[in-house]
Design a protein around this motif. Structure first.
Motif, PDB file in Angstrom:
ATOM      1  N   ILE A 214       4.475  -0.097 -13.486  1.00  0.00           N
ATOM      2  CA  ILE A 214       3.814   1.009 -14.180  1.00  0.00           C
ATOM      3  C   ILE A 214       2.931   1.744 -13.168  1.00  0.00           C
ATOM      4  N   ASP A 215       3.170   3.039 -13.032  1.00  0.00           N
ATOM      5  CA  ASP A 215       2.567   3.813 -11.953  1.00  0.00           C
ATOM      6  C   ASP A 215       1.879   5.056 -12.512  1.00  0.00           C
ATOM      7  N   ALA A 216       0.633   5.221 -12.189  1.00  0.00           N
ATOM      8  CA  ALA A 216      -0.126   6.443 -12.487  1.00  0.00           C
ATOM      9  C   ALA A 216      -0.772   6.445 -13.870  1.00  0.00           C
ATOM     10  N   GLY A 217      -1.994   6.962 -13.902  1.00  0.00           N
ATOM     11  CA  GLY A 217      -2.704   7.148 -15.163  1.00  0.00           C
ATOM     12  C   GLY A 217      -3.532   5.952 -15.623  1.00  0.00           C
ATOM     13  N   ILE A 218      -3.441   4.849 -14.912  1.00  0.00           N
ATOM     14  CA  ILE A 218      -4.243   3.675 -15.299  1.00  0.00           C
ATOM     15  C   ILE A 218      -5.726   4.038 -15.101  1.00  0.00           C
TER      16      ILE A 218
ATOM     17  N   LEU B 276       0.848  -1.196   0.000  1.00  0.00           N
ATOM     18  CA  LEU B 276       0.000   0.000   0.000  1.00  0.00           C
ATOM     19  C   LEU B 276       0.875   1.234   0.000  1.00  0.00           C
ATOM     20  N   THR B 277       0.568   2.150  -0.898  1.00  0.00           N
ATOM     21  CA  THR B 277       1.335   3.398  -0.922  1.00  0.00           C
ATOM     22  C   THR B 277       0.481   4.546  -0.395  1.00  0.00           C
ATOM     23  N   PHE B 278       1.139   5.473   0.244  1.00  0.00           N
ATOM     24  CA  PHE B 278       0.420   6.615   0.818  1.00  0.00           C
ATOM     25  C   PHE B 278       1.385   7.784   0.946  1.00  0.00           C
TER      26      PHE B 278
ATOM     27  N   PRO C 133       5.556   4.319   1.709  1.00  0.00           N
ATOM     28  CA  PRO C 133       5.279   5.753   1.771  1.00  0.00           C
ATOM     29  C   PRO C 133       5.845   6.461   0.558  1.00  0.00           C
ATOM     30  N   ASN C 134       5.192   7.525   0.138  1.00  0.00           N
ATOM     31  CA  ASN C 134       5.748   8.289  -0.973  1.00  0.00           C
ATOM     32  C   ASN C 134       5.991   9.732  -0.542  1.00  0.00           C
ATOM     33  N   THR C 135       6.836  10.397  -1.310  1.00  0.00           N
ATOM     34  CA  THR C 135       7.258  11.752  -0.936  1.00  0.00           C
ATOM     35  C   THR C 135       6.402  12.820  -1.623  1.00  0.00           C
TER      36      THR C 135
ATOM     37  N   VAL D  96       1.861  -3.176 -11.312  1.00  0.00           N
ATOM     38  CA  VAL D  96       1.127  -1.940 -11.623  1.00  0.00           C
ATOM     39  C   VAL D  96       0.763  -1.268 -10.302  1.00  0.00           C
ATOM     40  N   LEU D  97       1.011   0.050 -10.236  1.00  0.00           N
ATOM     41  CA  LEU D  97       0.561   0.819  -9.082  1.00  0.00           C
ATOM     42  C   LEU D  97      -0.565   1.740  -9.533  1.00  0.00           C
ATOM     43  N   LEU D  98      -1.679   1.666  -8.866  1.00  0.00           N
ATOM     44  CA  LEU D  98      -2.799   2.526  -9.250  1.00  0.00           C
ATOM     45  C   LEU D  98      -3.589   2.959  -8.022  1.00  0.00           C
ATOM     46  N   ASN D  99      -4.290   4.034  -8.187  1.00  0.00           N
ATOM     47  CA  ASN D  99      -5.090   4.587  -7.098  1.00  0.00           C
ATOM     48  C   ASN D  99      -6.455   5.048  -7.600  1.00  0.00           C
ATOM     49  N   THR D 100      -6.443   6.126  -8.408  1.00  0.00           N
ATOM     50  CA  THR D 100      -7.699   6.774  -8.781  1.00  0.00           C
ATOM     51  C   THR D 100      -8.678   5.835  -9.482  1.00  0.00           C
ATOM     52  N   ALA D 101      -8.163   4.942 -10.322  1.00  0.00           N
ATOM     53  CA  ALA D 101      -9.066   4.065 -11.075  1.00  0.00           C
ATOM     54  C   ALA D 101      -9.950   3.242 -10.137  1.00  0.00           C
TER      55      ALA D 101
ATOM     56  N   ILE E  37      10.840   3.488   0.104  1.00  0.00           N
ATOM     57  CA  ILE E  37      10.278   4.812  -0.157  1.00  0.00           C
ATOM     58  C   ILE E  37      10.023   4.974  -1.653  1.00  0.00           C
ATOM     59  N   LYS E  38       8.844   5.490  -1.971  1.00  0.00           N
ATOM     60  CA  LYS E  38       8.572   5.846  -3.363  1.00  0.00           C
ATOM     61  C   LYS E  38       8.949   7.312  -3.520  1.00  0.00           C
ATOM     62  N   VAL E  39       9.950   7.557  -4.360  1.00  0.00           N
ATOM     63  CA  VAL E  39      10.401   8.936  -4.579  1.00  0.00           C
ATOM     64  C   VAL E  39       9.448   9.601  -5.567  1.00  0.00           C
ATOM     65  N   GLU E  40       8.833  10.653  -5.112  1.00  0.00           N
ATOM     66  CA  GLU E  40       7.898  11.387  -5.970  1.00  0.00           C
ATOM     67  C   GLU E  40       8.237  12.865  -5.842  1.00  0.00           C
ATOM     68  N   VAL E  41       8.896  13.407  -6.851  1.00  0.00           N
ATOM     69  CA  VAL E  41       9.243  14.839  -6.854  1.00  0.00           C
ATOM     70  C   VAL E  41       8.573  15.447  -8.082  1.00  0.00           C
TER      71      VAL E  41
ATOM     72  N   SER F 183       0.513   7.555 -17.776  1.00  0.00           N
ATOM     73  CA  SER F 183       0.038   8.895 -18.180  1.00  0.00           C
ATOM     74  C   SER F 183      -0.077   9.701 -16.876  1.00  0.00           C
ATOM     75  N   PRO F 184      -0.379  10.997 -16.962  1.00  0.00           N
ATOM     76  CA  PRO F 184      -0.379  11.799 -15.731  1.00  0.00           C
ATOM     77  C   PRO F 184      -1.280  11.239 -14.616  1.00  0.00           C
ATOM     78  N   ILE F 185      -0.819  11.442 -13.396  1.00  0.00           N
ATOM     79  CA  ILE F 185      -1.530  10.982 -12.194  1.00  0.00           C
ATOM     80  C   ILE F 185      -2.999  11.418 -12.255  1.00  0.00           C
ATOM     81  N   GLY F 186      -3.873  10.489 -12.009  1.00  0.00           N
ATOM     82  CA  GLY F 186      -5.299  10.802 -11.908  1.00  0.00           C
ATOM     83  C   GLY F 186      -5.992  11.065 -13.231  1.00  0.00           C
ATOM     84  N   SER F 187      -5.239  10.995 -14.352  1.00  0.00           N
ATOM     85  CA  SER F 187      -5.855  11.326 -15.647  1.00  0.00           C
ATOM     86  C   SER F 187      -6.697  10.168 -16.186  1.00  0.00           C
TER      87      SER F 187
HETATM   88  C1  LIG Z   1       0.186   8.762  -4.520  1.00  0.00           C
HETATM   89  C2  LIG Z   1       0.449   7.804  -5.544  1.00  0.00           C
HETATM   90  O1  LIG Z   1       1.418   7.131  -5.461  1.00  0.00           O
HETATM   91  C3  LIG Z   1      -0.538   7.689  -6.601  1.00  0.00           C
HETATM   92  O2  LIG Z   1      -1.199   8.860  -6.778  1.00  0.00           O
HETATM   93  C4  LIG Z   1      -0.063   7.170  -7.912  1.00  0.00           C
HETATM   94  O3  LIG Z   1       0.826   8.003  -8.492  1.00  0.00           O
HETATM   95  C5  LIG Z   1      -1.196   6.649  -8.742  1.00  0.00           C
HETATM   96  O4  LIG Z   1      -1.750   7.481  -9.705  1.00  0.00           O
HETATM   97  P1  LIG Z   1      -3.251   7.217 -10.224  1.00  0.00           P
HETATM   98  O5  LIG Z   1      -4.137   7.801  -9.202  1.00  0.00           O
HETATM   99  O6  LIG Z   1      -3.348   7.876 -11.561  1.00  0.00           O
HETATM  100  O7  LIG Z   1      -3.438   5.728 -10.325  1.00  0.00           O
END
Ligand SMILES: CC(=O)[C@@H](O)[C@H](O)COP(=O)(O)O
Length: 255
Positions: A181-185, A38-40, A68-70, A202-207, A95-99, A154-158
């Motif tokens: 693969i992280d973000a944009g799924i 779990l990432t946060f 955890p992410n930055t 695959v790392l995803l959140n918004t989907a 640590i997930k480096v997010e700058v 693709s961009p986060i949350g897109s």
């Molecule tokens: C905080 C974090 O790690 C997520 O926001 C990640 O980057 C996923 O992006 P999506 O919300 O586009 O899946």
């Protein structure tokens, strides 16, 4: 099995923990997704605010590896400070480096990401940088010694899915560390596609958190990632620009 540094996981789905409609739905979605990581954002831990709810308290942490992410960092120095805070809380060694380098696209700053990764490796962290789909940057990060590369689809949350499969494929093929693969799924099809390309996870959140039914979507993502991985391991047929009959043409009754 997904292997990151010396740690192994049965699930190839890494799940973000932001923006769920409620803690209850989040808890259920996390459970049915089968995720083990779990990432946060460290800034959501409310370390210094006892009065505020801490989403981590809602989960059985013995079941999950915390990543955890930055998020929130705009420079390498800020990312390192956030990572140290996470480590000091005793919750993690990864640590997930997010700058982030651009407020509009939320794309990562390649220079600061490289710098932060180098500094965190020197401090003994297990470092997983979130990057763009830049093939050369991915190589440079690997050469530094990071433990996984996390290029964005693709961009986060897109929810745009995989914009540049060719770049991701190059990164996957050249990499000797896991590629996640992280973000944009946006949908299960995107997650399956990432896995079919040969991604390790695959790392995803918004989907999931933003779906009409996050719990059902969590199951769908789990299945898609498993199906995509199986498809990759099975080896897909080559695409052709012409038709090839699927039944043998010899021994036909008609002339
Ligand atoms: C905080 C974090 O790690 C997520 O926001 C990640 O980057 C996923 O992006 P999506 O919300 O586009 O899946």
């Amino acid at each position: 099995m997904l292997k990151i540094a010396d740690q192994t996981f049965n699930s190839r789905l890494l799940l973000g923990t932001g923006k769920y409609p409620s803690f209850e739905i989040q808890k259920e979605a996390v459970a049915v997704s089968g995720t083990e990581i779990l990432t946060f954002a460290v800034r959501r831990m409310n370390i210094f605010e006892d009065s505020q709810p801490n989403f981590l308290e809602q989960l059985d942490l013995s079941k999950y590896k915390l990543l955890p992410n930055t998020a929130g960092a705009k420079t390498a120095e800020e990312a390192v400070r956030i990572a140290r805070l996470a480590k000091a809380s005793g919750l993690c060694d990864m640590i997930k480096v997010e700058v982030i380098g651009c407020n509009k696209s939320l794309l990562p700053d390649p220079v600061e990401t490289l710098k932060a990764s180098e500094m965190l490796l020197a401090e003994g962290f297990i470092v997983l940088p979130y990057t763009s789909d830049d093939v050369v940057l991915a190589k440079r990060l690997e050469e530094l010694g990071v433990h996984a590369i996390m290029p964005g689809a693709s961009p986060i949350g897109s929810g745009k899915g995989i914009l540049n499969p060719m770049n991701l494929k190059f990164i996957i093929e050249q990499s000797s560390v896991p590629v996640i693969i992280d973000a944009g799924i946006g949908s299960p099809k995107d997650a399956a596609f990432a896995m079919e390309l040969g991604a390790d996870g695959v790392l995803l959140n918004t989907a999931v958190s933003g779906a009409k039914d996050p719990v059902k979507m969590a199951v769908a993502m789990k299945m898609a990632i498993e199906a995509g991985r199986l498809g990759y391991e099975a080896g897909r047929i080559d695409e052709k620009n012409y038709a090839v009959a699927s039944s043998p043409l010899t021994g036909m009754v008609t002339s």
